[in-house]
Design an enzyme around this catalytic site. Structure first.
Site, PDB file in Angstrom:
ATOM      1  N   ASP A 229      45.852  45.490  34.640  1.00 49.76           N
ATOM      2  CA  ASP A 229      45.453  44.533  35.671  1.00 49.76           C
ATOM      3  C   ASP A 229      43.960  44.681  35.977  1.00 49.76           C
ATOM      4  O   ASP A 229      43.168  44.956  35.076  1.00 49.76           O
ATOM      5  CB  ASP A 229      46.298  44.802  36.926  1.00 49.76           C
ATOM      6  CG  ASP A 229      46.575  43.554  37.739  1.00 49.76           C
ATOM      7  OD1 ASP A 229      45.636  43.065  38.379  1.00 49.76           O
ATOM      8  OD2 ASP A 229      47.715  43.079  37.728  1.00 49.76           O
TER       9      ASP A 229
ATOM     10  N   HIS B 163      43.700  42.709  43.247  1.00 48.23           N
ATOM     11  CA  HIS B 163      44.998  42.284  42.720  1.00 48.23           C
ATOM     12  C   HIS B 163      45.817  43.462  42.208  1.00 48.23           C
ATOM     13  O   HIS B 163      46.995  43.625  42.542  1.00 48.23           O
ATOM     14  CB  HIS B 163      44.766  41.269  41.607  1.00 48.23           C
ATOM     15  CG  HIS B 163      46.000  40.698  41.000  1.00 48.23           C
ATOM     16  ND1 HIS B 163      46.607  41.243  39.892  1.00 48.23           N
ATOM     17  CD2 HIS B 163      46.746  39.617  41.342  1.00 48.23           C
ATOM     18  CE1 HIS B 163      47.674  40.518  39.571  1.00 48.23           C
ATOM     19  NE2 HIS B 163      47.776  39.519  40.434  1.00 48.23           N
TER      20      HIS B 163
ATOM     21  N   ASN C  92      52.115  30.961  37.445  1.00 46.12           N
ATOM     22  CA  ASN C  92      52.099  30.184  38.679  1.00 46.12           C
ATOM     23  C   ASN C  92      51.785  28.711  38.454  1.00 46.12           C
ATOM     24  O   ASN C  92      51.192  28.060  39.300  1.00 46.12           O
ATOM     25  CB  ASN C  92      51.053  30.756  39.645  1.00 46.12           C
ATOM     26  CG  ASN C  92      51.394  32.155  40.094  1.00 46.12           C
ATOM     27  OD1 ASN C  92      52.554  32.540  40.104  1.00 46.12           O
ATOM     28  ND2 ASN C  92      50.383  32.918  40.447  1.00 46.12           N
TER      29      ASN C  92
ATOM     30  N   SER D 277      52.902  37.305  40.179  1.00 42.49           N
ATOM     31  CA  SER D 277      52.297  38.637  40.091  1.00 42.49           C
ATOM     32  C   SER D 277      52.932  39.599  41.070  1.00 42.49           C
ATOM     33  O   SER D 277      53.010  40.795  40.820  1.00 42.49           O
ATOM     34  CB  SER D 277      50.797  38.558  40.399  1.00 42.49           C
ATOM     35  OG  SER D 277      50.057  38.187  39.273  1.00 42.49           O
TER      36      SER D 277
END
Length: 644
Positions: free
Chosen positions: A222, A263, A355, A423
């Protein structure tokens, strides 16, 4: 919530617990019985992600994607490739991250114009690789793991599709495809929701009675994790008691994978936020270790090549679970190859579905990956969640609260925010996978099967399966099912094998010692199902002492690391053989050695029957190993029961 269950030790509860644990083993067996036994790839020229996304998503902020060539950066050229033009990878992306939703993304919409990934044959030497580069007039830059993978990033002058077609026909090339962006798959929402409804929805509190992720390493591929104090970066205050192992930063090419975006830290918190520490939020597998692998820059963007390298690096460095809360529309062969490599090494790969509200993105839809869609507090599929083929299971992904950084992580600023996105859904599944691995379910396919079997079905229709896959994650159901099946199979195997050994010993020696005595049964239970296998129904295995007593001796190495357990160092004939060599002359210890040997044989039998474990050399080798060692253990047991 969690605290009330974890703190059930003080006062008179301890006395009652002591009495319960002192109950006869037959009563314990009855207690358990009463509880229930239990994807097409094309390479076409593209105008890039910015224009494509802006055209498809009115009102969205258009990301300013950088050119991939940065001649100002230093170049480290291998001797065999000197004389060729080299492409230099940027360390960051200028511009803001993308916000909002896209109704559907074309596979080419995230492609980087003029850039391709060339995966040469693994046996190609440096000279041949240089010849390939010259033959196609490519300007190349090796990827981080190019010495192993022979994967190069190249820039192409002219039509990309024509070059890809020529490369596809070249016998020196395994795969050639456009280089594409991937990005963090979250939609920011209102901050700080104190009630973590999502943890209750996946059954975290009940799951913690059975497992908390000890010995499992989860890689978060990530933006990095706030896992250490380094320079301007600090470890998250609510990750203080979470163990972080060394990771890698594919953006800056260092081992400091600090989060400069936020994130990755939020995602990591759902997996293993420090828990029962009187601070902040909880994590699902809070005793698991976190491995930060940074492949996304401070704007949340990365490339398929870097993600592929991140997956390979994580698997090669001992990650048993890999979380990918990122994605894009490109069905990358390079990415698929890295996933295949990770799964072959025994890693469970979990990825966000995306998404877009449309089809599942990659790597969520890649083969071998557990693709995760997002649901809300009413178990409805989130409006932004991608859906369709590739969704294996759903998990909470709306208003998910965890700690994250602020101000790019550079001023010790940390807050708790509620984010929404697939996520946020994926790490719930990664955390549940870590719980299962900590129970000895180390084969990636078996982990997925257990997650699917425990999922709550909310829509049985064909359309529902495209939204939810097998259903909504229920970590508690999965770990309880696995624990019960382990107990039942191991107890039955122990009963059958003890009976068989007793008969064989009596046939050889009429005065052989009977196994139906405490000196035999207690070591047999300790080596087979675990001496206090019933403990999770009385006390949570969050406490280390309870966890140790509830495990079979052969599972104790899982507390060190699941990678160690793949070799079954405590489940083989060498251990009872060594005890026999040391103590055979002490007659009163022989029944205990025999019991330990039969218990070990029962455990090895369960490994074969359950089919949940992954061995270092494949399934067949594991079966043969277990069979040979189980047979040797039974011979050792029979020998120790004989009085002659």
């Amino acid at each position: 919530m969690h605290t009330s269950r974890l703190l059930r030790w003080p006062g008179t509860a301890n006395v009652r617990t002591g009495r319960a644990l002192a109950t006869s083993l037959l009563a314990a067996t009855a207690l358990v019985a009463a509880s229930g036994a239990v994807r097409a790839d094309d390479g076409t020229d593209s105008q890039g992600a910015g224009a494509a996304l802006a055209a498809r998503s009115p009102g969205m902020l258009e990301p300013r994607l950088p050119g991939y060539v940065n001649p100002a950066l230093p170049v480290d050229v291998g001797p065999s490739l000197r004389g060729t033009d080299l492409l230099v990878e940027p360390v960051a992306t200028a511009g803001e991250p993308l916000h909002g939703l896209a109704s559907e993304l074309d596979e080419t919409s995230y492609d980087i114009p003029g850039q391709i990934v060339v995966d040469a044959r693994d046996d190609l030497d440096d000279a041949s690789l240089a010849d390939l580069v010259r033959d196609f007039s490519l300007r190349v830059m090796p990827t981080a793991l190019t010495s192993q993978t022979r994967i190069q990033i190249a820039t192409v002058d002219g039509p990309v599709s024509a070059t890809l077609e020529r490369l596809a026909r070249d016998p020196r090339v395994e795969a050639a495809e456009p280089l594409a962006w991937v990005r963090a798959s979250f939609v920011a929402n209102d901050p700080l929701m104190k009630d973590q409804w999502h943890m209750a929805r996946v059954g975290a509190e009940r799951a913690w009675d059975f497992a908390s992720g000890r010995g499992v390493t989860v890689a978060v591929v990530d933006t990095g994790i706030a896992c250490e104090d380094h320079g301007p970066f600090t470890k998250g205050t609510d990750l203080a008691s979470t163990e972080c192992v060394e990771g890698w930063n594919f953006v800056t090419k260092t081992n400091h994978a600090n989060d400069d975006q936020g994130h990755g830290t939020h995602v990591a918190g759902t997996i293993a936020q420090s828990t029962n520490n009187g601070l902040g939020a909880v994590g699902l597998a809070f005793h698991a270790r976190l491995m930060p692998v940074k492949v996304l820059n401070e704007s949340g963007w990365g490339t398929t090549a870097d993600v592929a390298d991140g997956i390979r690096w994580a698997a090669e460095h001992g990650a048993q679970v890999i979380n990918l809360s990122l994605g894009g529309p490109r069905n990358s062969k390079v990415l698929q190859s890295a996933i295949d490599d990770a799964v072959a090494r025994g890693a469970v790969v979990v990825a966000a579905a995306g998404n877009t509200g449309g089809r599942v993105q990659f790597p969520g839809a890649s083969d071998g990956v557990i693709g995760v869609s997002a649901t809300d507090a009413n178990d409805k599929i989130a409006r932004f969640s991608s859906r369709g083929q590739g969704v294996d299971v759903a998990a909470p992904g709306v208003n998910v609260t965890q700690q994250t950084i602020c101000n790019r992580g550079r001023d010790k600023c940390q807050n708790f925010y509620a984010y929404s996105g697939t996520s946020m859904a994926a790490p719930h599944v990664a955390g549940a996978a870590a719980l299962l691995v900590s129970l000895g379910v180390t084969d990636p396919r078996a982990v997925e099967d257990a997650l699917r079997a425990g999922a709550r079905v909310v829509d049985e229709s064909d359309g529902g399966k495209l939204l939810y896959g097998a259903g909504i994650l229920d970590a508690a159901s999965s770990v309880v099912r696995v624990t019960q099946s382990h107990i039942v199979v191991r107890l039955l195997a122990l009963l059958v094998l003890a009976t068989w050994v007793a008969r064989r010993a009596r046939k050889k020696d009429a005065t052989a010692t009977s196994p139906w005595r405490a000196s035999f049964l207690l070591p047999a239970l300790a080596a087979g199902p675990g001496l206090f296998f019933f403990a999770p129904w009385l006390l949570p295995r969050v406490e280390l002492a309870v966890d140790v007593l509830a495990r079979p001796i052969a599972d104790l190495d899982l507390l060190i690391g699941a990678s160690v357990h793949r070799w079954l160092p405590l489940a083989n004939a060498l251990v009872p053989l060594g005890l026999t060599a040391l103590f055979f002359g002490v007659k009163r210890l022989r029944p205990a050695i025999a019991g330990f040997a039969v218990g070990t044989a029962a455990y090895l039998t369960s490994v074969v029957l359950l089919g949940e474990a992954a061995g270092p050399f494949g399934r067949m080798a594991l079966v043969v190993w277990c069979a040979v060692n189980a047979a040797a253990c039974l011979w050792i047991a029979r020998t120790n029961l004989s009085t002659r």
